[in-house]
Design a protein around this motif. Structure first.
Motif, PDB file in Angstrom:
ATOM      1  N   THR A 103      58.673  -7.455  20.415  1.00 51.03           N
ATOM      2  CA  THR A 103      59.898  -6.880  20.950  1.00 51.03           C
ATOM      3  C   THR A 103      60.920  -7.973  21.164  1.00 51.03           C
ATOM      4  O   THR A 103      60.631  -8.968  21.842  1.00 51.03           O
ATOM      5  CB  THR A 103      59.642  -6.160  22.278  1.00 51.03           C
ATOM      6  OG1 THR A 103      58.644  -5.142  22.105  1.00 51.03           O
ATOM      7  CG2 THR A 103      60.922  -5.499  22.783  1.00 51.03           C
ATOM      8  N   ILE A 104      62.099  -7.770  20.609  1.00 49.78           N
ATOM      9  CA  ILE A 104      63.188  -8.729  20.795  1.00 49.78           C
ATOM     10  C   ILE A 104      64.141  -8.186  21.856  1.00 49.78           C
ATOM     11  O   ILE A 104      64.377  -6.973  21.931  1.00 49.78           O
ATOM     12  CB  ILE A 104      63.929  -9.004  19.464  1.00 49.78           C
ATOM     13  CG1 ILE A 104      64.842 -10.216  19.595  1.00 49.78           C
ATOM     14  CG2 ILE A 104      64.685  -7.781  18.981  1.00 49.78           C
ATOM     15  CD1 ILE A 104      65.392 -10.700  18.259  1.00 49.78           C
ATOM     16  N   SER A 105      64.651  -9.082  22.680  1.00 48.95           N
ATOM     17  CA  SER A 105      65.605  -8.677  23.706  1.00 48.95           C
ATOM     18  C   SER A 105      66.583  -9.811  23.934  1.00 48.95           C
ATOM     19  O   SER A 105      66.331 -10.957  23.556  1.00 48.95           O
ATOM     20  CB  SER A 105      64.889  -8.307  25.006  1.00 48.95           C
ATOM     21  OG  SER A 105      64.182  -9.422  25.528  1.00 48.95           O
ATOM     22  N   SER A 106      67.693  -9.453  24.560  1.00 49.66           N
ATOM     23  CA  SER A 106      68.762 -10.422  24.754  1.00 49.66           C
ATOM     24  C   SER A 106      69.268 -10.361  26.178  1.00 49.66           C
ATOM     25  O   SER A 106      69.462  -9.270  26.728  1.00 49.66           O
ATOM     26  CB  SER A 106      69.902 -10.119  23.782  1.00 49.66           C
ATOM     27  OG  SER A 106      71.017 -10.952  24.019  1.00 49.66           O
ATOM     28  N   ASP A 107      69.456 -11.507  26.774  1.00 54.33           N
ATOM     29  CA  ASP A 107      70.115 -11.617  28.074  1.00 54.33           C
ATOM     30  C   ASP A 107      71.434 -12.338  27.823  1.00 54.33           C
ATOM     31  O   ASP A 107      71.480 -13.569  27.763  1.00 54.33           O
ATOM     32  CB  ASP A 107      69.233 -12.383  29.057  1.00 54.33           C
ATOM     33  CG  ASP A 107      69.821 -12.408  30.463  1.00 54.33           C
ATOM     34  OD1 ASP A 107      71.053 -12.257  30.610  1.00 54.33           O
ATOM     35  OD2 ASP A 107      69.043 -12.599  31.413  1.00 54.33           O
ATOM     36  N   ASN A 108      72.494 -11.562  27.629  1.00 50.53           N
ATOM     37  CA  ASN A 108      73.774 -12.163  27.264  1.00 50.53           C
ATOM     38  C   ASN A 108      74.325 -13.056  28.364  1.00 50.53           C
ATOM     39  O   ASN A 108      75.041 -14.018  28.095  1.00 50.53           O
ATOM     40  CB  ASN A 108      74.779 -11.076  26.903  1.00 50.53           C
ATOM     41  CG  ASN A 108      74.494 -10.470  25.537  1.00 50.53           C
ATOM     42  OD1 ASN A 108      73.440 -10.699  24.952  1.00 50.53           O
ATOM     43  ND2 ASN A 108      75.414  -9.676  25.033  1.00 50.53           N
ATOM     44  N   ALA A 109      74.013 -12.743  29.597  1.00 48.40           N
ATOM     45  CA  ALA A 109      74.490 -13.558  30.715  1.00 48.40           C
ATOM     46  C   ALA A 109      73.886 -14.961  30.674  1.00 48.40           C
ATOM     47  O   ALA A 109      74.516 -15.933  31.117  1.00 48.40           O
ATOM     48  CB  ALA A 109      74.165 -12.883  32.033  1.00 48.40           C
ATOM     49  N   LYS A 110      72.694 -15.059  30.147  1.00 45.19           N
ATOM     50  CA  LYS A 110      72.013 -16.351  30.051  1.00 45.19           C
ATOM     51  C   LYS A 110      72.087 -16.939  28.647  1.00 45.19           C
ATOM     52  O   LYS A 110      71.503 -18.004  28.398  1.00 45.19           O
ATOM     53  CB  LYS A 110      70.549 -16.203  30.460  1.00 45.19           C
ATOM     54  CG  LYS A 110      70.343 -15.830  31.915  1.00 45.19           C
ATOM     55  CD  LYS A 110      68.853 -15.769  32.264  1.00 45.19           C
ATOM     56  CE  LYS A 110      68.642 -15.448  33.728  1.00 45.19           C
ATOM     57  NZ  LYS A 110      67.204 -15.396  34.084  1.00 45.19           N
ATOM     58  N   ASN A 111      72.748 -16.242  27.730  1.00 42.23           N
ATOM     59  CA  ASN A 111      72.801 -16.700  26.338  1.00 42.23           C
ATOM     60  C   ASN A 111      71.413 -17.004  25.798  1.00 42.23           C
ATOM     61  O   ASN A 111      71.191 -18.028  25.137  1.00 42.23           O
ATOM     62  CB  ASN A 111      73.696 -17.930  26.196  1.00 42.23           C
ATOM     63  CG  ASN A 111      75.160 -17.565  26.082  1.00 42.23           C
ATOM     64  OD1 ASN A 111      75.562 -16.461  26.417  1.00 42.23           O
ATOM     65  ND2 ASN A 111      75.955 -18.493  25.627  1.00 42.23           N
ATOM     66  N   THR A 112      70.495 -16.117  26.091  1.00 40.61           N
ATOM     67  CA  THR A 112      69.110 -16.333  25.693  1.00 40.61           C
ATOM     68  C   THR A 112      68.551 -15.065  25.050  1.00 40.61           C
ATOM     69  O   THR A 112      68.810 -13.955  25.513  1.00 40.61           O
ATOM     70  CB  THR A 112      68.249 -16.719  26.905  1.00 40.61           C
ATOM     71  OG1 THR A 112      68.772 -17.921  27.475  1.00 40.61           O
ATOM     72  CG2 THR A 112      66.799 -16.956  26.507  1.00 40.61           C
ATOM     73  N   VAL A 113      67.815 -15.271  23.985  1.00 41.59           N
ATOM     74  CA  VAL A 113      67.117 -14.180  23.307  1.00 41.59           C
ATOM     75  C   VAL A 113      65.620 -14.439  23.420  1.00 41.59           C
ATOM     76  O   VAL A 113      65.171 -15.576  23.289  1.00 41.59           O
ATOM     77  CB  VAL A 113      67.544 -14.082  21.836  1.00 41.59           C
ATOM     78  CG1 VAL A 113      66.642 -13.147  21.056  1.00 41.59           C
ATOM     79  CG2 VAL A 113      68.990 -13.611  21.737  1.00 41.59           C
ATOM     80  N   TYR A 114      64.887 -13.368  23.660  1.00 44.27           N
ATOM     81  CA  TYR A 114      63.441 -13.470  23.834  1.00 44.27           C
ATOM     82  C   TYR A 114      62.718 -12.718  22.726  1.00 44.27           C
ATOM     83  O   TYR A 114      63.227 -11.724  22.203  1.00 44.27           O
ATOM     84  CB  TYR A 114      63.028 -12.877  25.181  1.00 44.27           C
ATOM     85  CG  TYR A 114      63.740 -13.498  26.355  1.00 44.27           C
ATOM     86  CD1 TYR A 114      64.868 -12.894  26.925  1.00 44.27           C
ATOM     87  CD2 TYR A 114      63.311 -14.707  26.897  1.00 44.27           C
ATOM     88  CE1 TYR A 114      65.532 -13.462  27.988  1.00 44.27           C
ATOM     89  CE2 TYR A 114      63.961 -15.284  27.969  1.00 44.27           C
ATOM     90  CZ  TYR A 114      65.078 -14.656  28.502  1.00 44.27           C
ATOM     91  OH  TYR A 114      65.733 -15.231  29.564  1.00 44.27           O
ATOM     92  N   LEU A 115      61.556 -13.191  22.400  1.00 39.45           N
ATOM     93  CA  LEU A 115      60.676 -12.469  21.485  1.00 39.45           C
ATOM     94  C   LEU A 115      59.324 -12.328  22.171  1.00 39.45           C
ATOM     95  O   LEU A 115      58.584 -13.300  22.292  1.00 39.45           O
ATOM     96  CB  LEU A 115      60.522 -13.204  20.158  1.00 39.45           C
ATOM     97  CG  LEU A 115      59.720 -12.448  19.089  1.00 39.45           C
ATOM     98  CD1 LEU A 115      60.489 -11.215  18.631  1.00 39.45           C
ATOM     99  CD2 LEU A 115      59.407 -13.363  17.905  1.00 39.45           C
ATOM    100  N   GLN A 116      59.062 -11.121  22.648  1.00 37.46           N
ATOM    101  CA  GLN A 116      57.772 -10.832  23.264  1.00 37.46           C
ATOM    102  C   GLN A 116      56.791 -10.470  22.170  1.00 37.46           C
ATOM    103  O   GLN A 116      57.019  -9.522  21.412  1.00 37.46           O
ATOM    104  CB  GLN A 116      57.905  -9.681  24.258  1.00 37.46           C
ATOM    105  CG  GLN A 116      56.597  -9.280  24.922  1.00 37.46           C
ATOM    106  CD  GLN A 116      56.050 -10.342  25.834  1.00 37.46           C
ATOM    107  OE1 GLN A 116      56.786 -10.966  26.600  1.00 37.46           O
ATOM    108  NE2 GLN A 116      54.741 -10.592  25.762  1.00 37.46           N
ATOM    109  N   MET A 117      55.719 -11.227  22.084  1.00 37.72           N
ATOM    110  CA  MET A 117      54.738 -11.034  21.019  1.00 37.72           C
ATOM    111  C   MET A 117      53.412 -10.608  21.641  1.00 37.72           C
ATOM    112  O   MET A 117      52.800 -11.379  22.389  1.00 37.72           O
ATOM    113  CB  MET A 117      54.565 -12.321  20.218  1.00 37.72           C
ATOM    114  CG  MET A 117      55.866 -12.876  19.662  1.00 37.72           C
ATOM    115  SD  MET A 117      55.647 -14.286  18.565  1.00 37.72           S
ATOM    116  CE  MET A 117      54.919 -15.466  19.689  1.00 37.72           C
TER     117      MET A 117
END
Length: 123
Positions: free
Chosen positions: A69-83
């Motif tokens: 699952t990919i997600s984005s926290d625009n406030a932190k300018n960070t993208v996550y990939l939950q594997m």
């Protein structure tokens, strides 16, 4: 200067989980797409997942659908990939990359790349 910093890789047993992070700086996050790619030894780099920051649309490779699952926290300018439900075949160096606009499946469509983070899944 556009910079991407990938982190979160490690060694995990098959069936386990990891969360990768891609911290971005030097550009307006909302106008870009962030993609995750991976490259296993002796293989070409392949697209894993992507998220378009403008509208939140996502893309997943067939091999990871239902597990990643990919997600984005625009406030932190960070993208996550939950594997989740990791398999030995997921072993690779994982890279994040960015391009202006929306996601594209091609490696060549991405302009800026971070350093990789190694994911090793043991059987």
């Amino acid at each position: 200067e556009v910079q991407l910093q990938a982190s979160g890789g490690g060694l995990v047993q098959a069936g386990g989980s990891l969360r990768l992070s891609c911290a971005a700086s030097g550009f307006t996050f909302d106008d870009y797409a962030i993609g995750w790619f991976r490259q296993a030894p002796g293989k070409e780099r392949e697209g894993v997942s992507c998220i378009s920051s403008s509208d939140g649309s996502t893309y997943y490779a067939d091999s990871v659908k239902g597990r990643f699952t990919i997600s984005s926290d625009n406030a932190k300018n960070t993208v996550y990939l939950q594997m989740n439900s990791l398999k030995p075949g997921d072993t690779a160096v994982y890279y994040c990359a960015t391009r202006r606009g929306n996601c594209r499946p091609s490696v060549n469509a991405f302009d800026y790349w971070g350093q990789g983070t190694l994911v090793t899944v043991s059987s």
